[in-house]
Motif scaffolding. Structure first.
Motif, short mmCIF file in Angstrom:
data_model
loop_
_atom_site.label_atom_id
_atom_site.label_comp_id
_atom_site.label_asym_id
_atom_site.label_seq_id
_atom_site.Cartn_x
_atom_site.Cartn_y
_atom_site.Cartn_z
N GLU A 1 0.81 -1.21 0.00
CA GLU A 1 0.00 0.00 0.00
C GLU A 1 0.85 1.27 0.00
O GLU A 1 0.31 2.37 -0.05
CB GLU A 1 -0.93 0.02 1.22
CG GLU A 1 -1.94 -1.11 1.24
CD GLU A 1 -2.73 -1.12 2.52
OE1 GLU A 1 -3.81 -0.50 2.53
OE2 GLU A 1 -2.25 -1.72 3.50
N VAL A 2 2.16 1.13 0.06
CA VAL A 2 3.08 2.27 0.09
C VAL A 2 4.01 2.13 -1.11
O VAL A 2 5.09 1.56 -1.01
CB VAL A 2 3.88 2.31 1.41
CG1 VAL A 2 4.72 3.59 1.48
CG2 VAL A 2 2.96 2.21 2.60
N PRO A 3 3.60 2.66 -2.26
CA PRO A 3 4.30 2.37 -3.51
C PRO A 3 5.49 3.29 -3.82
O PRO A 3 5.87 3.43 -4.97
CB PRO A 3 3.20 2.58 -4.54
CG PRO A 3 2.37 3.68 -3.96
CD PRO A 3 2.37 3.41 -2.47
N VAL A 4 6.10 3.87 -2.82
CA VAL A 4 7.16 4.86 -3.07
C VAL A 4 8.30 4.29 -3.90
O VAL A 4 8.80 4.94 -4.81
CB VAL A 4 7.70 5.41 -1.73
CG1 VAL A 4 8.85 6.38 -1.96
CG2 VAL A 4 6.60 6.09 -0.95
N GLU A 5 8.71 3.09 -3.62
CA GLU A 5 9.88 2.52 -4.29
C GLU A 5 9.58 1.96 -5.67
O GLU A 5 10.41 2.04 -6.57
CB GLU A 5 10.49 1.42 -3.42
CG GLU A 5 11.12 1.93 -2.15
CD GLU A 5 12.32 2.83 -2.43
OE1 GLU A 5 13.08 2.55 -3.38
OE2 GLU A 5 12.47 3.82 -1.70
N TYR A 6 8.42 1.36 -5.88
CA TYR A 6 8.18 0.63 -7.11
C TYR A 6 7.08 1.21 -8.00
O TYR A 6 6.95 0.78 -9.13
CB TYR A 6 7.86 -0.84 -6.79
CG TYR A 6 6.65 -1.02 -5.92
CD1 TYR A 6 5.38 -1.12 -6.48
CD2 TYR A 6 6.76 -1.06 -4.55
CE1 TYR A 6 4.27 -1.26 -5.69
CE2 TYR A 6 5.65 -1.20 -3.75
CZ TYR A 6 4.41 -1.30 -4.32
OH TYR A 6 3.31 -1.43 -3.53
N ALA A 7 6.31 2.16 -7.51
CA ALA A 7 5.24 2.77 -8.32
C ALA A 7 5.16 4.25 -7.97
O ALA A 7 4.21 4.72 -7.35
CB ALA A 7 3.91 2.07 -8.08
N ARG A 8 6.19 4.98 -8.36
CA ARG A 8 6.31 6.38 -7.94
C ARG A 8 5.17 7.24 -8.45
O ARG A 8 4.71 8.14 -7.75
CB ARG A 8 7.66 6.91 -8.39
CG ARG A 8 8.80 6.18 -7.69
CD ARG A 8 10.15 6.57 -8.22
NE ARG A 8 10.43 7.94 -7.83
CZ ARG A 8 11.44 8.64 -8.33
NH1 ARG A 8 12.24 8.10 -9.20
NH2 ARG A 8 11.63 9.88 -7.95
N ARG A 9 4.68 6.98 -9.65
CA ARG A 9 3.57 7.78 -10.19
C ARG A 9 2.32 7.57 -9.32
O ARG A 9 1.62 8.52 -8.99
CB ARG A 9 3.28 7.41 -11.63
CG ARG A 9 2.21 8.29 -12.25
CD ARG A 9 1.90 7.88 -13.66
NE ARG A 9 2.96 8.32 -14.55
CZ ARG A 9 2.77 8.74 -15.77
NH1 ARG A 9 1.55 8.77 -16.27
NH2 ARG A 9 3.76 9.12 -16.53
N ARG A 10 2.05 6.33 -8.94
CA ARG A 10 0.89 6.04 -8.08
C ARG A 10 1.03 6.76 -6.74
O ARG A 10 0.06 7.27 -6.18
CB ARG A 10 0.74 4.54 -7.87
CG ARG A 10 -0.56 4.18 -7.19
CD ARG A 10 -0.72 2.67 -7.11
NE ARG A 10 -0.91 2.34 -5.72
CZ ARG A 10 -0.59 1.22 -5.16
NH1 ARG A 10 -0.03 0.26 -5.86
NH2 ARG A 10 -0.80 1.01 -3.89
N CYS A 11 2.23 6.82 -6.22
CA CYS A 11 2.50 7.52 -4.96
C CYS A 11 2.21 9.01 -5.12
O CYS A 11 1.57 9.62 -4.26
CB CYS A 11 3.94 7.30 -4.54
SG CYS A 11 4.32 7.94 -2.92
N LEU A 12 2.66 9.60 -6.21
CA LEU A 12 2.39 11.01 -6.49
C LEU A 12 0.88 11.26 -6.55
O LEU A 12 0.37 12.20 -5.93
CB LEU A 12 3.05 11.44 -7.81
CG LEU A 12 2.66 12.82 -8.33
CD1 LEU A 12 3.11 13.92 -7.37
CD2 LEU A 12 3.21 13.03 -9.73
N TYR A 13 0.17 10.41 -7.27
CA TYR A 13 -1.28 10.58 -7.39
C TYR A 13 -1.97 10.43 -6.03
O TYR A 13 -2.93 11.13 -5.73
CB TYR A 13 -1.87 9.61 -8.40
CG TYR A 13 -1.48 9.91 -9.83
CD1 TYR A 13 -1.19 11.20 -10.25
CD2 TYR A 13 -1.39 8.89 -10.77
CE1 TYR A 13 -0.83 11.47 -11.56
CE2 TYR A 13 -1.04 9.16 -12.09
CZ TYR A 13 -0.76 10.45 -12.47
OH TYR A 13 -0.41 10.71 -13.77
N ASP A 14 -1.47 9.52 -5.20
CA ASP A 14 -2.02 9.36 -3.85
C ASP A 14 -1.86 10.64 -3.05
O ASP A 14 -2.78 11.09 -2.39
CB ASP A 14 -1.36 8.18 -3.15
CG ASP A 14 -1.85 8.02 -1.72
OD1 ASP A 14 -3.06 7.73 -1.57
OD2 ASP A 14 -1.07 8.19 -0.78
#
Length: 69
Positions: free
Chosen positions: A25-38
């Motif tokens: 649920e914390v995608p900072v390392e592997y899904a940076r775009r999703r983290c930005l959108y969150d």
């Protein structure tokens, strides 16, 4: 598990929100775009809670390019 803290600041408002989340649920390392959108969605939710209304991100394209970079 990951511990996440959101710091919400606005005129007259200071709020800490703490959550314990699974690593997926914390995608900072592997899904940076999703983290930005969150983060952008949480910012919009906060603005709505304050009655500010919709926000605009003038540099969204540049930000997404930097995140994807």
């Amino acid at each position: 598990m990951a511990h996440v803290t959101y710091l919400l600041l606005a005129r007259g408002v200071s709020e800490l929100e703490h959550r314990v989340l699974g690593h997926a649920e914390v995608p900072v390392e592997y899904a940076r775009r999703r983290c930005l959108y969150d983060h952008l969605q949480r910012l919009q939710d906060f603005a709505d809670e304050l009655g500010i209304g919709p926000l605009e991100a003038d540099v969204l394209d540049e930000t997404v390019a930097a995140v994807d970079g």
